[in-house]
Design a protein around this motif. Structure first.
Motif, PDB file in Angstrom:
ATOM      1  N   LYS A  40       0.850  -1.193   0.000  1.00  0.00           N
ATOM      2  CA  LYS A  40       0.000   0.000   0.000  1.00  0.00           C
ATOM      3  C   LYS A  40       0.880   1.236   0.000  1.00  0.00           C
ATOM      4  O   LYS A  40       1.640   1.483   0.932  1.00  0.00           O
ATOM      5  N   ILE A  41       0.787   2.016  -1.070  1.00  0.00           N
ATOM      6  CA  ILE A  41       1.569   3.252  -1.184  1.00  0.00           C
ATOM      7  C   ILE A  41       0.824   4.406  -0.537  1.00  0.00           C
ATOM      8  O   ILE A  41       1.392   5.209   0.196  1.00  0.00           O
ATOM      9  N   ASN A  42      -0.475   4.511  -0.828  1.00  0.00           N
ATOM     10  CA  ASN A  42      -1.352   5.476  -0.167  1.00  0.00           C
ATOM     11  C   ASN A  42      -2.774   4.937  -0.258  1.00  0.00           C
ATOM     12  O   ASN A  42      -2.978   3.806  -0.698  1.00  0.00           O
ATOM     13  N   ASP A  43      -3.761   5.714   0.163  1.00  0.00           N
ATOM     14  CA  ASP A  43      -5.131   5.218   0.212  1.00  0.00           C
ATOM     15  C   ASP A  43      -5.707   4.877  -1.154  1.00  0.00           C
ATOM     16  O   ASP A  43      -6.728   4.178  -1.246  1.00  0.00           O
ATOM     17  N   HIS A  44      -5.085   5.358  -2.222  1.00  0.00           N
ATOM     18  CA  HIS A  44      -5.576   5.112  -3.578  1.00  0.00           C
ATOM     19  C   HIS A  44      -4.720   4.109  -4.356  1.00  0.00           C
ATOM     20  O   HIS A  44      -5.171   3.609  -5.394  1.00  0.00           O
ATOM     21  N   SER A  45      -3.520   3.835  -3.887  1.00  0.00           N
ATOM     22  CA  SER A  45      -2.526   3.169  -4.729  1.00  0.00           C
ATOM     23  C   SER A  45      -1.898   1.952  -4.054  1.00  0.00           C
ATOM     24  O   SER A  45      -1.377   2.051  -2.933  1.00  0.00           O
ATOM     25  N   TYR A  46      -1.939   0.821  -4.770  1.00  0.00           N
ATOM     26  CA  TYR A  46      -1.355  -0.425  -4.274  1.00  0.00           C
ATOM     27  C   TYR A  46      -0.565  -1.100  -5.397  1.00  0.00           C
ATOM     28  O   TYR A  46      -0.975  -1.084  -6.556  1.00  0.00           O
ATOM     29  N   ILE A  47       0.530  -1.730  -5.034  1.00  0.00           N
ATOM     30  CA  ILE A  47       1.233  -2.645  -5.938  1.00  0.00           C
ATOM     31  C   ILE A  47       0.797  -4.057  -5.588  1.00  0.00           C
ATOM     32  O   ILE A  47       0.751  -4.420  -4.406  1.00  0.00           O
ATOM     33  N   HIS A  48       0.424  -4.860  -6.583  1.00  0.00           N
ATOM     34  CA  HIS A  48       0.155  -6.274  -6.308  1.00  0.00           C
ATOM     35  C   HIS A  48       1.335  -7.116  -6.802  1.00  0.00           C
ATOM     36  O   HIS A  48       1.904  -6.861  -7.858  1.00  0.00           O
ATOM     37  N   GLY A  57       9.955 -24.661 -14.989  1.00  0.00           N
ATOM     38  CA  GLY A  57       9.833 -24.992 -13.578  1.00  0.00           C
ATOM     39  C   GLY A  57      10.240 -23.845 -12.670  1.00  0.00           C
ATOM     40  O   GLY A  57       9.983 -23.879 -11.463  1.00  0.00           O
ATOM     41  N   LYS A  58      10.856 -22.824 -13.236  1.00  0.00           N
ATOM     42  CA  LYS A  58      11.257 -21.660 -12.452  1.00  0.00           C
ATOM     43  C   LYS A  58      10.059 -20.736 -12.244  1.00  0.00           C
ATOM     44  O   LYS A  58       9.063 -20.795 -12.962  1.00  0.00           O
ATOM     45  N   ASP A  59      10.174 -19.874 -11.242  1.00  0.00           N
ATOM     46  CA  ASP A  59       9.150 -18.855 -11.032  1.00  0.00           C
ATOM     47  C   ASP A  59       9.824 -17.555 -10.624  1.00  0.00           C
ATOM     48  O   ASP A  59      10.968 -17.566 -10.148  1.00  0.00           O
ATOM     49  N   PHE A  60       9.146 -16.447 -10.849  1.00  0.00           N
ATOM     50  CA  PHE A  60       9.685 -15.171 -10.395  1.00  0.00           C
ATOM     51  C   PHE A  60       8.541 -14.214 -10.107  1.00  0.00           C
ATOM     52  O   PHE A  60       7.418 -14.368 -10.608  1.00  0.00           O
ATOM     53  N   LEU A  61       8.825 -13.217  -9.269  1.00  0.00           N
ATOM     54  CA  LEU A  61       7.801 -12.289  -8.811  1.00  0.00           C
ATOM     55  C   LEU A  61       7.496 -11.234  -9.873  1.00  0.00           C
ATOM     56  O   LEU A  61       8.393 -10.715 -10.532  1.00  0.00           O
ATOM     57  N   SER A  62       6.222 -10.908 -10.003  1.00  0.00           N
ATOM     58  CA  SER A  62       5.768  -9.905 -10.955  1.00  0.00           C
ATOM     59  C   SER A  62       4.941  -8.841 -10.229  1.00  0.00           C
ATOM     60  O   SER A  62       4.169  -9.162  -9.322  1.00  0.00           O
ATOM     61  N   ASN A  63       5.100  -7.602 -10.674  1.00  0.00           N
ATOM     62  CA  ASN A  63       4.350  -6.488 -10.102  1.00  0.00           C
ATOM     63  C   ASN A  63       3.190  -6.073 -11.001  1.00  0.00           C
ATOM     64  O   ASN A  63       3.305  -6.102 -12.229  1.00  0.00           O
ATOM     65  N   GLY A  64       2.105  -5.681 -10.384  1.00  0.00           N
ATOM     66  CA  GLY A  64       1.022  -4.996 -11.059  1.00  0.00           C
ATOM     67  C   GLY A  64       0.592  -3.834 -10.186  1.00  0.00           C
ATOM     68  O   GLY A  64       1.221  -3.563  -9.156  1.00  0.00           O
ATOM     69  N   PHE A  65      -0.481  -3.154 -10.558  1.00  0.00           N
ATOM     70  CA  PHE A  65      -0.887  -1.957  -9.828  1.00  0.00           C
ATOM     71  C   PHE A  65      -2.397  -1.943  -9.665  1.00  0.00           C
ATOM     72  O   PHE A  65      -3.133  -2.478 -10.498  1.00  0.00           O
ATOM     73  N   ILE A  66      -2.859  -1.336  -8.580  1.00  0.00           N
ATOM     74  CA  ILE A  66      -4.291  -1.155  -8.320  1.00  0.00           C
ATOM     75  C   ILE A  66      -4.522   0.315  -7.983  1.00  0.00           C
ATOM     76  O   ILE A  66      -3.801   0.888  -7.162  1.00  0.00           O
ATOM     77  N   TYR A  67      -5.527   0.900  -8.613  1.00  0.00           N
ATOM     78  CA  TYR A  67      -5.870   2.300  -8.339  1.00  0.00           C
ATOM     79  C   TYR A  67      -7.313   2.349  -7.875  1.00  0.00           C
ATOM     80  O   TYR A  67      -8.217   1.881  -8.574  1.00  0.00           O
ATOM     81  N   VAL A  68      -7.539   2.907  -6.679  1.00  0.00           N
ATOM     82  CA  VAL A  68      -8.850   2.885  -6.034  1.00  0.00           C
ATOM     83  C   VAL A  68      -9.310   4.310  -5.755  1.00  0.00           C
ATOM     84  O   VAL A  68      -8.535   5.149  -5.296  1.00  0.00           O
ATOM     85  N   ASN A  69     -10.589   4.563  -6.023  1.00  0.00           N
ATOM     86  CA  ASN A  69     -11.187   5.860  -5.684  1.00  0.00           C
ATOM     87  C   ASN A  69     -12.702   5.712  -5.630  1.00  0.00           C
ATOM     88  O   ASN A  69     -13.304   5.087  -6.502  1.00  0.00           O
ATOM     89  N   ASN A  70     -13.315   6.273  -4.601  1.00  0.00           N
ATOM     90  CA  ASN A  70     -14.775   6.264  -4.461  1.00  0.00           C
ATOM     91  C   ASN A  70     -15.372   4.862  -4.615  1.00  0.00           C
ATOM     92  O   ASN A  70     -16.360   4.661  -5.336  1.00  0.00           O
ATOM     93  N   GLU A 182      -1.488  11.217  -8.210  1.00  0.00           N
ATOM     94  CA  GLU A 182      -0.539  10.559  -7.315  1.00  0.00           C
ATOM     95  C   GLU A 182       0.906  10.744  -7.770  1.00  0.00           C
ATOM     96  O   GLU A 182       1.838  10.376  -7.052  1.00  0.00           O
ATOM     97  N   LYS A 183       1.096  11.243  -9.001  1.00  0.00           N
ATOM     98  CA  LYS A 183       2.426  11.373  -9.614  1.00  0.00           C
ATOM     99  C   LYS A 183       3.141  10.020  -9.665  1.00  0.00           C
ATOM    100  O   LYS A 183       4.311   9.884  -9.311  1.00  0.00           O
ATOM    101  N   ILE A 184       2.385   9.016 -10.121  1.00  0.00           N
ATOM    102  CA  ILE A 184       2.876   7.634 -10.202  1.00  0.00           C
ATOM    103  C   ILE A 184       2.857   7.167 -11.649  1.00  0.00           C
ATOM    104  O   ILE A 184       1.906   7.453 -12.386  1.00  0.00           O
ATOM    105  N   ILE A 185       3.894   6.441 -12.048  1.00  0.00           N
ATOM    106  CA  ILE A 185       3.915   5.727 -13.327  1.00  0.00           C
ATOM    107  C   ILE A 185       4.030   4.236 -13.043  1.00  0.00           C
ATOM    108  O   ILE A 185       4.906   3.804 -12.288  1.00  0.00           O
ATOM    109  N   PHE A 186       3.113   3.454 -13.636  1.00  0.00           N
ATOM    110  CA  PHE A 186       3.306   2.005 -13.684  1.00  0.00           C
ATOM    111  C   PHE A 186       3.890   1.703 -15.059  1.00  0.00           C
ATOM    112  O   PHE A 186       3.218   1.862 -16.070  1.00  0.00           O
TER     113      PHE A 186
END
Length: 249
Positions: A40-48, A57-70, A182-186
């Motif tokens: 949780k970056i702020n009340d509107h912004s999360y990285i998943h 057989g290998k795995d690795f972590l991946s990022n996504g983004f969630i933007y929440v309002n109202n 939020e001045k954020i770039i995904f």
């Protein structure tokens, strides 16, 4: 004199604590399930954050983004496996009581849209550029519901989201999503975390990568938070690092 000095010291420490609290960005980790973690970056912004499992057989972590309002949200890239995708949808809909308005794919690779079928079962719109849709079709992948050409503006209450193609880099279709309030770039896999290696270059345009990211930096000079497709997020230094990593001149 000692009493006066003690009072001054207490006042100073209280002021220091207030300043520290004001500077706290409320960044914290949320473990939704064994398959999904959020930052949780702020009340509107999360990285998943989730794992993509490869045929090797290998795995690795991946990022996504969630933007929440109202009590509404857009998601940017699906979690990288179906269990994590289901966990995210459940957390937003049942825990946060949020209506998911759609999921936007950054590019055509599986780590961006592996959970697409889970969103479709929930009748949640899937969104991508026409370039991404064409490349997904070439890979015999299902087609997103809503397509745009080079740029798209979405509204989330009073907030604006800009999805835009700046040029080829990691792939021929990679976009960025910008959140002005939020001045954020995904940036997805086009943007590298600090000290990351070049990674998967199978579909890359190495001669254009640095130029494309330079265009992004020039277009959004006030960006404060930059989120890569893999690894730790940061500030504009991620743009600078990526430009330097792929510089050909």
């Amino acid at each position: 004199m000692i009493l006066k000095t003690t009072k001054l010291l207490i006042t100073f420490l209280l002021c220091l604590n207030i300043v520290s609290c004001k500077n706290d960005k409320t960044i914290k980790n949320i473990k939704v399930s064994e398959d999904l973690e959020l930052i949780k970056i702020n009340d509107h912004s999360y990285i998943h954050i989730s794992k993509i499992f490869l045929e090797s057989g290998k795995d690795f972590l991946s990022n996504g983004f969630i933007y929440v309002n109202n009590s509404e949200a857009y998601i940017f890239d699906t979690p990288a496996n179906d269990l994590a995708t289901a966990a995210l949808i459940d957390w937003l809909q049942n825990n946060q009581k949020v209506v998911i308005k759609g999921v936007v794919f950054n590019h055509f690779h599986r780590d961006c849209n592996e959970g697409m079928d889970v969103f479709e079962k929930e009748k949640i719109p899937t969104i991508a550029s026409k370039r991404t849709a064409k490349l997904m079709l070439n890979k015999n992948r299902p087609q997103p519901n809503l397509l745009f050409e080079n740029s798209q503006e979405l509204k989330l209450g009073g907030k604006t989201i800009i999805n835009k193609f700046f040029g080829e880099a990691h792939t021929a279709d990679n976009i960025i999503s910008y959140f002005p309030d939020e001045k954020i770039i995904f940036g997805g896999c086009m943007i590298k975390s600090i000290d990351a290696k070049k990674g998967n270059l199978a579909d890359a345009n190495l001669s254009e990568w640095s130029k494309t990211v330079s265009k992004i930096k020039k277009s959004y000079p006030n960006v404060e938070i930059v989120i890569p497709g893999h690894g730790t997020y940061g500030d504009q230094s991620l743009l600078d690092y990526t430009i330097s990593l792929f510089k050909t001149e």
